[in-house]
Design a protein around this motif. Structure first.
Motif, short mmCIF file in Angstrom:
data_model
loop_
_atom_site.label_atom_id
_atom_site.label_comp_id
_atom_site.label_asym_id
_atom_site.label_seq_id
_atom_site.Cartn_x
_atom_site.Cartn_y
_atom_site.Cartn_z
N ASN A 68 0.20 20.90 26.39
CA ASN A 68 1.66 20.90 26.40
C ASN A 68 2.22 20.15 25.19
O ASN A 68 3.21 20.57 24.58
CB ASN A 68 2.18 20.27 27.69
N LEU A 69 1.60 19.04 24.84
CA LEU A 69 2.05 18.29 23.67
C LEU A 69 1.86 19.10 22.39
O LEU A 69 2.70 19.07 21.48
CB LEU A 69 1.29 16.96 23.56
N GLN A 70 0.75 19.85 22.32
CA GLN A 70 0.54 20.74 21.18
C GLN A 70 1.60 21.83 21.15
O GLN A 70 2.08 22.22 20.07
CB GLN A 70 -0.85 21.36 21.24
N LEU A 71 1.98 22.31 22.34
CA LEU A 71 3.00 23.34 22.43
C LEU A 71 4.35 22.82 21.93
O LEU A 71 5.07 23.52 21.19
CB LEU A 71 3.14 23.81 23.88
N ILE A 72 4.71 21.60 22.29
CA ILE A 72 5.98 21.01 21.83
C ILE A 72 6.01 20.92 20.32
O ILE A 72 7.00 21.29 19.67
CB ILE A 72 6.18 19.61 22.46
N LEU A 73 4.91 20.45 19.74
CA LEU A 73 4.85 20.31 18.29
C LEU A 73 4.89 21.68 17.60
O LEU A 73 5.55 21.85 16.57
CB LEU A 73 3.58 19.56 17.88
N LEU A 181 -3.11 36.46 13.03
CA LEU A 181 -3.11 36.11 14.45
C LEU A 181 -4.03 34.93 14.74
O LEU A 181 -3.74 34.13 15.64
CB LEU A 181 -3.54 37.32 15.28
N ASP A 182 -5.10 34.81 13.98
CA ASP A 182 -6.06 33.72 14.22
C ASP A 182 -5.45 32.35 14.01
O ASP A 182 -5.90 31.36 14.61
CB ASP A 182 -7.29 33.89 13.30
N LEU A 183 -4.42 32.25 13.16
CA LEU A 183 -3.79 30.94 12.90
C LEU A 183 -3.13 30.36 14.15
O LEU A 183 -2.93 29.15 14.24
CB LEU A 183 -2.75 31.07 11.79
N GLY A 184 -2.79 31.22 15.09
CA GLY A 184 -2.15 30.75 16.30
C GLY A 184 -3.11 30.45 17.43
O GLY A 184 -2.69 30.00 18.51
N LEU A 185 -4.40 30.66 17.22
CA LEU A 185 -5.40 30.43 18.26
C LEU A 185 -5.94 29.01 18.22
O LEU A 185 -6.02 28.40 17.15
CB LEU A 185 -6.55 31.43 18.10
N PRO A 186 -6.35 28.47 19.38
CA PRO A 186 -6.89 27.10 19.42
C PRO A 186 -8.11 26.89 18.52
O PRO A 186 -8.36 25.78 18.07
CB PRO A 186 -7.26 26.93 20.90
N ASP A 187 -8.86 27.96 18.27
CA ASP A 187 -10.04 27.84 17.42
C ASP A 187 -9.70 27.44 15.99
O ASP A 187 -10.55 26.91 15.25
CB ASP A 187 -10.82 29.16 17.39
N SER A 188 -8.44 27.67 15.59
CA SER A 188 -8.03 27.35 14.22
C SER A 188 -7.47 25.93 14.09
O SER A 188 -7.16 25.49 12.99
CB SER A 188 -6.97 28.34 13.74
N ILE A 190 -7.22 22.03 13.66
CA ILE A 190 -8.01 21.06 12.91
C ILE A 190 -7.79 19.69 13.52
O ILE A 190 -6.68 19.16 13.50
CB ILE A 190 -7.61 21.05 11.42
N LEU A 191 -8.86 19.13 14.13
CA LEU A 191 -8.77 17.85 14.85
C LEU A 191 -7.70 17.90 15.93
O LEU A 191 -6.99 16.92 16.16
CB LEU A 191 -8.50 16.71 13.86
N GLY A 192 -7.58 19.06 16.57
CA GLY A 192 -6.60 19.22 17.65
C GLY A 192 -5.19 19.49 17.19
O GLY A 192 -4.28 19.58 18.02
N VAL A 193 -4.96 19.61 15.88
CA VAL A 193 -3.61 19.84 15.35
C VAL A 193 -3.48 21.31 14.92
O VAL A 193 -4.26 21.79 14.09
CB VAL A 193 -3.33 18.93 14.13
N PRO A 194 -2.50 22.04 15.47
CA PRO A 194 -2.31 23.44 15.10
C PRO A 194 -1.92 23.58 13.63
O PRO A 194 -1.21 22.73 13.08
CB PRO A 194 -1.15 23.90 16.01
N PRO A 195 -2.36 24.65 12.96
CA PRO A 195 -2.02 24.86 11.55
C PRO A 195 -0.51 24.91 11.29
O PRO A 195 -0.04 24.47 10.25
CB PRO A 195 -2.68 26.21 11.23
N LEU A 196 0.24 25.47 12.26
CA LEU A 196 1.69 25.55 12.08
C LEU A 196 2.32 24.16 12.01
O LEU A 196 3.28 23.94 11.27
CB LEU A 196 2.34 26.35 13.22
#
Length: 345
Positions: A68-73, A181-188, A190-196
């Motif tokens: 959820n915190l990742q979603l907010i960010l 599309l891969d940029l929006g996936l959890p596998d992308s 880095i240290l738990g921080v989304p690329p966006l």
């Protein structure tokens, strides 16, 4: 008696505003402004801390979950990039009502079948170029066409929305490029921080440096405070306004690409009401609507405050109308605080 004035003009805006050791007012002004900026930033951090506490108290398991915190960010990132560009425009004494429509136009143009044939690079390049082109039109109309910013950007809002609808024919354009599309996936992550989120952070840092550590930023503040005085100091006000709207368009193009990654599609309804959210976030962050003062840090915090409120309301199944009322109350309170802190004495 006239030599100091001539030297200041020849030295450009930086030297013209340089501190004068013989002037006590110039020595004390920066110190008087510093505490106010700190108070506004600390106040926003306090509001954000209270919201986190409320979210953790009402829905501890859901709100404090890492996902959820990742979603907010992540949700803050798209509108956050738009807000950075809006902060520059408002600081200069202008306004841009077309940012949401520019995001929509850039997103649908970047997701057409013809564009997607060029892959990741084609989508990113198209989104940025369309944003820059729309920003240039705004800048030319305002700076050289002498149109009122409200009218010029309102016209762009209608035109860009109409063109986006024409391109899509009212349909959703799905993205088929896997690398996007891969940029929006959890596998992308880095240290738990989304690329966006990293993209948003990079734009915010560059925006802060540009506003606070460059001549471009000082000129932006100068024309927002007094355009005529800025012109007399040797600043090309029209060129500066053009560049500011180009910057806003660039931010919209980047945000459009991020939105395509996040949603996996391009729609003519993308970016709906982004202009209101961006203006509101900049205002509660401490940027003066009348121009002459802007803060990237405050704008970022403003975006996080609004996104956190939305998340808390969603988790507690509260109606969206209550959420809008809360946002309105925050905006009114922020403007009242601005008037109080900006009042002389």
């Amino acid at each position: 008696m006239t030599q100091p004035v001539s030297s200041a003009r020849q030295g450009g805006p930086d030297k013209a505003h340089a501190p004068d050791a013989g002037s006590p007012k110039r020595d004390t002004a920066p110190r008087a402004l510093g505490p106010r900026v700190d108070v506004r930033t600390l106040s926003l951090l306090g509001v954000l801390a209270v919201l986190i506490a409320v979210g953790g108290f009402t829905e501890p398991d859901a709100f404090l979950d890492t996902g959820n915190l990742q979603l907010i960010l992540t949700q803050s990132s798209v509108i956050g990039v738009v807000t950075v560009g809006m902060t520059f425009v408002i600081t200069s004494g202008g306004i841009d009502l077309s940012v949401g429509a520019m995001v929509a136009l850039a997103s649908v143009w970047a997701t057409t079948v013809a564009t997607q044939e060029y892959g990741f690079t084609g989508i990113l390049f198209t989104a940025v170029v369309v944003g820059l082109a729309a920003g240039m039109v705004n800048g030319l109309l305002i700076a050289y066409g002498r149109m009122v910013p409200f009218i010029a950007t309102l016209a762009m809002l209608a035109s860009a929305r109409g063109l986006a609808l024409q391109i899509t024919d009212g349909k959703t354009q799905l993205v088929t490029v896997g690398s996007v599309l891969d940029l929006g996936l959890p596998d992308s992550y880095i240290l738990g921080v989304p690329p966006l989120v990293m993209m948003f952070a990079a734009v915010a840092v560059i925006g802060w440096l540009l506003l606070n550590r460059t001549t471009f930023g000082r000129r932006t503040v100068a024309i927002g405070g007094n355009p005529e005085a800025a012109r007399l100091a040797g600043i090309d006000v029209r060129r500066q306004r053009l560049l500011l709207h180009l910057l806003s368009g660039l931010c919209c193009g980047i945000a459009a690409f991020m939105l395509v990654v996040l949603s996996g599609s391009g729609q003519n309804t993308n970016g709906n009401l982004y202009e209101l959210d961006a203006i509101a976030a900049a205002i509660i962050g401490g940027t003066l609507l009348s121009g002459g003062r802007g803060t990237i840090v405050g704008s970022v915090l403003g975006v996080l405050v609004f996104t956190t409120i939305t998340n808390i309301f969603a988790l507690n199944n509260l109606q969206s109308d209550v959420q809008q009322i809360a946002k309105g109350a925050i905006i009114v309170a922020a403007v009242l605080v601005q008037r109080r802190t900006s009042a002389p004495g």
